[in-house]
Every structure is written in structure tokens, then in C-alpha cells.
Scaffold this motif. Structure first.
Motif, PDB file in Angstrom:
ATOM      1  N   SER A  26      80.625 -57.667 -24.775  1.00 48.26           N
ATOM      2  CA  SER A  26      80.649 -59.078 -24.387  1.00 48.26           C
ATOM      3  C   SER A  26      80.241 -59.966 -25.560  1.00 48.26           C
ATOM      4  O   SER A  26      80.851 -61.010 -25.812  1.00 48.26           O
ATOM      5  CB  SER A  26      79.719 -59.302 -23.193  1.00 48.26           C
ATOM      6  OG  SER A  26      79.693 -60.657 -22.828  1.00 48.26           O
TER       7      SER A  26
ATOM      8  N   THR B 288      73.331 -71.956 -24.841  1.00 47.38           N
ATOM      9  CA  THR B 288      73.543 -70.551 -24.479  1.00 47.38           C
ATOM     10  C   THR B 288      72.266 -69.735 -24.624  1.00 47.38           C
ATOM     11  O   THR B 288      72.028 -68.809 -23.843  1.00 47.38           O
ATOM     12  CB  THR B 288      74.663 -69.936 -25.332  1.00 47.38           C
ATOM     13  OG1 THR B 288      74.410 -70.194 -26.724  1.00 47.38           O
ATOM     14  CG2 THR B 288      76.010 -70.533 -24.967  1.00 47.38           C
TER      15      THR B 288
ATOM     16  N   ALA C 143      69.061 -65.680 -16.994  1.00 46.78           N
ATOM     17  CA  ALA C 143      69.739 -64.411 -16.698  1.00 46.78           C
ATOM     18  C   ALA C 143      68.763 -63.245 -16.526  1.00 46.78           C
ATOM     19  O   ALA C 143      68.957 -62.384 -15.651  1.00 46.78           O
ATOM     20  CB  ALA C 143      70.755 -64.099 -17.794  1.00 46.78           C
TER      21      ALA C 143
ATOM     22  N   ILE D 156      76.540 -60.706 -19.306  1.00 44.64           N
ATOM     23  CA  ILE D 156      76.254 -62.144 -19.354  1.00 44.64           C
ATOM     24  C   ILE D 156      75.337 -62.456 -20.534  1.00 44.64           C
ATOM     25  O   ILE D 156      75.568 -63.406 -21.292  1.00 44.64           O
ATOM     26  CB  ILE D 156      75.617 -62.613 -18.030  1.00 44.64           C
ATOM     27  CG1 ILE D 156      76.624 -62.480 -16.879  1.00 44.64           C
ATOM     28  CG2 ILE D 156      75.126 -64.051 -18.143  1.00 44.64           C
ATOM     29  CD1 ILE D 156      76.032 -62.741 -15.515  1.00 44.64           C
ATOM     30  N   ASN D 157      74.283 -61.653 -20.700  1.00 47.72           N
ATOM     31  CA  ASN D 157      73.400 -61.816 -21.858  1.00 47.72           C
ATOM     32  C   ASN D 157      74.179 -61.693 -23.162  1.00 47.72           C
ATOM     33  O   ASN D 157      73.939 -62.435 -24.125  1.00 47.72           O
ATOM     34  CB  ASN D 157      72.296 -60.769 -21.843  1.00 47.72           C
ATOM     35  CG  ASN D 157      71.144 -61.125 -20.927  1.00 47.72           C
ATOM     36  OD1 ASN D 157      70.601 -60.260 -20.238  1.00 47.72           O
ATOM     37  ND2 ASN D 157      70.745 -62.387 -20.887  1.00 47.72           N
TER      38      ASN D 157
END
Length: 387
Positions: free
Chosen positions: A55, A80, A87, A106-107
Motif C-alpha cells: 500500500s 496523512t 487508524a 490504510i497505514n
């Protein structure tokens, strides 16, 4: 350097410390939670680690590429980074390794945008004559935090994962604030895209730098994330706390010594230093495969030392290209994709087990599979590194 620029560089270096501390506190907590509570296998743990890496790779280009269109999007890195603070609170509520992998992804996306922007800014804002050393100090601050983060984890195990994630979240918030102040101070001196007359002639071609970065990242993947903690703990038969402390000191020592390589690159030769780091990286998996305390630790040390020595030098060289922000984002993306490939390979090969070579000495087959890549890396840097 003028006061405003120096202040911005110091603040951004401080953000590397707080951000890495937040991440490194969470990493072993997630690793052992996934293994001990969720009963995940090494393959699934490697998928958890690599979901973050993949990711991060996919999003590494986004932040730096956006700077070419509008420099004001530098502040996207602040937003971000703050997102990480939210998160991490979801990890204690997961009930399967799939959910953990989802949050890690997501991280990864959030970090993939925020950190390449920070790396570009620190390199672009620093005068060329000291660029490798200053960039190395930036990464060294992160390594000091990694050591402290492992200690914080070791001493807060009994307080539970929710407490650990609260601490991690607080440091992510602090990181975002430091980045905000740093970007305001450095906004006027960064240049995401240069005119042709300002382009520097690099000591090593971009293609050669990116190829080496890819090979080194694949080989060093066994030292990245949750899989490292589990491998060391099982290979050496030690506790979670002992594993965290040992890996913390290994990473810190490697980062501290890597500063000498950055100094050598600034005052001696980028090419020679690159050759040295590549050679050490090639040796790392062979040593770490020998499942004895000294060899496992030395192998991990060499991989981290080579990786952390190569990182600031590669950024120093790439920031001289015309599309410098994209070049820095590109190497982050390539390294993360390569780490993903290496991590998944290690996880799949882990089921192969080990082989006894003589009485009391065994070799991990999962690490021996990287030896062909070590040979390719040595071939790449033979003779002249200039591409």
C-alpha cells in the motif's frame, strides 16, 4: 544556513523521531498480537507486514507527483500523518489477521504519501555539500526513535495493546504538527521541478540507482516489519521483550554507523560508498540464515546498515534530477514494491523449514532463497558503478 532554513530542517528531523517512535512502538505490538492472540501463521504475518509495504508503494508517487502540479500540496503530508493517529486505534478491536492486514494497508497508504514528501523536502532544502550528512541525520533520528520505541513496547506489554496504541497515536499527532511547522519554514526554498539549466550531472545514472534500490530492498525484506520480530524470537528462542530490545539496538547501531558512510559520500566518493553498501547487503542473508545468536544478529545488522547507508546517498543523487520530487517518490515506491516481493517470498519459503549442516548448526531455507539476488547485486556493482 540561514536561521529559517535551519529551523525547518531541525523540525523535520524531529518529526522523523516522533513518527518513527509511533510506528516502532506499534510494530511489535501488532506482530505478537497477530501471532499469539489471533494465531496467525508466519505466512499470514508476512501478508500483514507486506500489506503495509505494498500500500505504501502504491501511494508513494502520489504525494511527490502532486508537488509538481501545485507546491502547496506539500501539506497533504501533514494530513496523512495525522490520519495514522486515528487508524492505530482500530487494531485492538480486530478479530482476524485479515482485519489487521486491512488496517496496515490504510497505514501504508497514509505513510506512503507523508514520508516521501518529508524526504524530498529535507534533501531539497539542504545545500549539496552537506546533503548526504543532513539526510543521514534525518534517518538517524528515526533510528534512535526505533530503539526507544522497542523499549517502550517492552516495558508496556503488561499495560495492554490499547494503551500502546494510545501512546502511538499521540506521537503521530505530534509528528503531524512538527511537519506543519517545518513545511511553513521551508516552503520558499524547495523546488519540486527544476528548469533544464539547474539540472546536475549525477555520479550514478538514475536507472542504476533504482535497480540497486530494488535488489537491496528485496534482500533486506526479512528485516522489515512484523516478520523480523517473529523470526528472531523463534530462531533464537527468546521472549518478545528480549526480541524487541535486541532489534532496537541492532537498528540503532546500524543507523549510527551509517552516518560515517554519509560523511564519506559527501567528502570522498558516492560511487565507492554505494559499492561497499551493496557488498554488505549481499552478505546479509547468508549470515542471518545460520540460526545462531551472533550470525542472525550480524546478518540483520548488515542488512540494516547497508540499507540505511544507501538511503540518504540515493536521495542525495536523485534530488539533483530535473523532476527531483518525482524521483524521490519513485525510489520510495520501487523500494516498497521490492520489499513486498521479498517479504512475501520469505513468508512462503518459511514453511520449507531448515536444514542441518552439522551438529548443532542449522540453516534457514527461507533466507537461502535470497542468495541468487545477492549474486545479482554483486554483479551489478562490479567494476564501475556508473551506469
Amino acid at each position: 544556513m540561514e536561521t529559517r532554513r535551519l529551523t525547518g530542517i531541525v523540525l523535520l528531523t524531529a518529526s522523523a523521531f516522533t513518527g518513527t517512535l509511533a510506528f516502532r512502538l506499534a510494530t511489535p505490538a501488532i506482530a505478537f498480537y497477530t501471532k499469539d492472540v489471533l494465531r496467525a501463521s508466519m505466512l499470514y504475518i508476512s501478508i500483514v507486514s507486506m500489506s503495509f509495504v505494498l500500500s505504501r508503494a502504491l501511494f508513494s508517487i502520489i504525494g511527490t507527483l502532486s508537488l509538481e502540479r501545485r507546491k502547496g500540496l506539500i501539506y497533504l503530508g501533514v494530513a496523512t500523518m495525522m490520519g495514522n493517529a486515528l487508524a492505530v486505534h482500530f487494531y485492538p478491536f480486530t478479530t482476524s489477521w485479515v482485519q489487521v492486514a486491512g488496517i496496515k494497508a490504510i497505514n501504508g497508504a497514509l505513510n506512503g504519501i507523508s514520508w516521501p514528501i518529508a524526504q524530498f523536502v529535507i534533501a531539497a532544502a539542504t545545500p549539496k555539500r552537506i546533503r548526504a550528512r543532513v539526510t543521514s541525520l534525518y534517518f538517524l533520528a528515526g533510528s534512535v526513535a526505533a530503539l526507544l520505541g522497542n523499549y517502550v513496547y517492552a516495558y508496556t506489554i503488561k499495560l495492554g495493546m490499547s494503551f500502546q496504541m494510545n501512546v502511538s497515536s499521540a506521537f503521530f499527532i505530534a509528528t503531524g504538527l512538527l511537519m506543519l511547522l517545518a513545511y511553513r519554514a521551508l516552503y520558499g526554498v524547495i523546488e519540486p521541478k527544476k528548469s533544464e539549466r539547474k539540472v546536475q550531472t549525477p555520479a550514478v545514472s538514475a536507472r542504476r540507482i533504482l535497480t540497486m534500490a530494488s535488489l537491496m530492498a528485496v534482500i533486506a525484506a526479512f528485516t522489515a516489519g512484523e516478520i523480523t520480530y517473529v523470526y528472531v524470537s523463534e530462531a533464537l528462542g527468546i521472549s518478545r521483550a528480549e526480541t524487541a530490545v535486541i532489534l532496537g539496538w541492532t537498528g540503532f547501531t546500524a543507523a549510527l554507523l551509517s552516518y560515517a558512510m554519509s560523511w564519506a559520500a559527501d567528502v570522498w566518493s558516492d560511487v565507492r560508498v554505494i559499492r561497499i553498501t551493496a557488498t554488505l547487503m549481499a552478505l546479509a542473508p547468508a549470515l542471518a540464515a545460520i540460526k545462531m545468536g551472533p550470525t542472525v544478529i550480524v546478518g540483520i545488522f548488515l542488512a540494516r546498515f547497508a540499507s540505511q547507508s544507501f538511503r540518504p546517498i540515493s536521495r542525495k543523487l536523485l534530488v539533483g534530477y530535473r523532476r527531483s520530487s518525482l524521483a524521490v517518490g519513485g525510489i520510495n515506491s520501487i523500494q516498497n514494491v521490492s520489499t513486498f516481493v521479498g517479504g512475501i517470498t520469505f513468508g512462503l519459503a518459511y514453511s520449507l523449514g531448515e536444514v542441518n549442516v552439522w551438529d548443532g548448526v542449522t540453516l534457514s531455507l527461507a533466507l537461502l532463497v535470497f542468495l541468487p539476488l545477492s549474486g545479482a547485486l554483486l554483479w551489478l556493482v562490479r567494476g564501475r558503478v556508473r551506469g
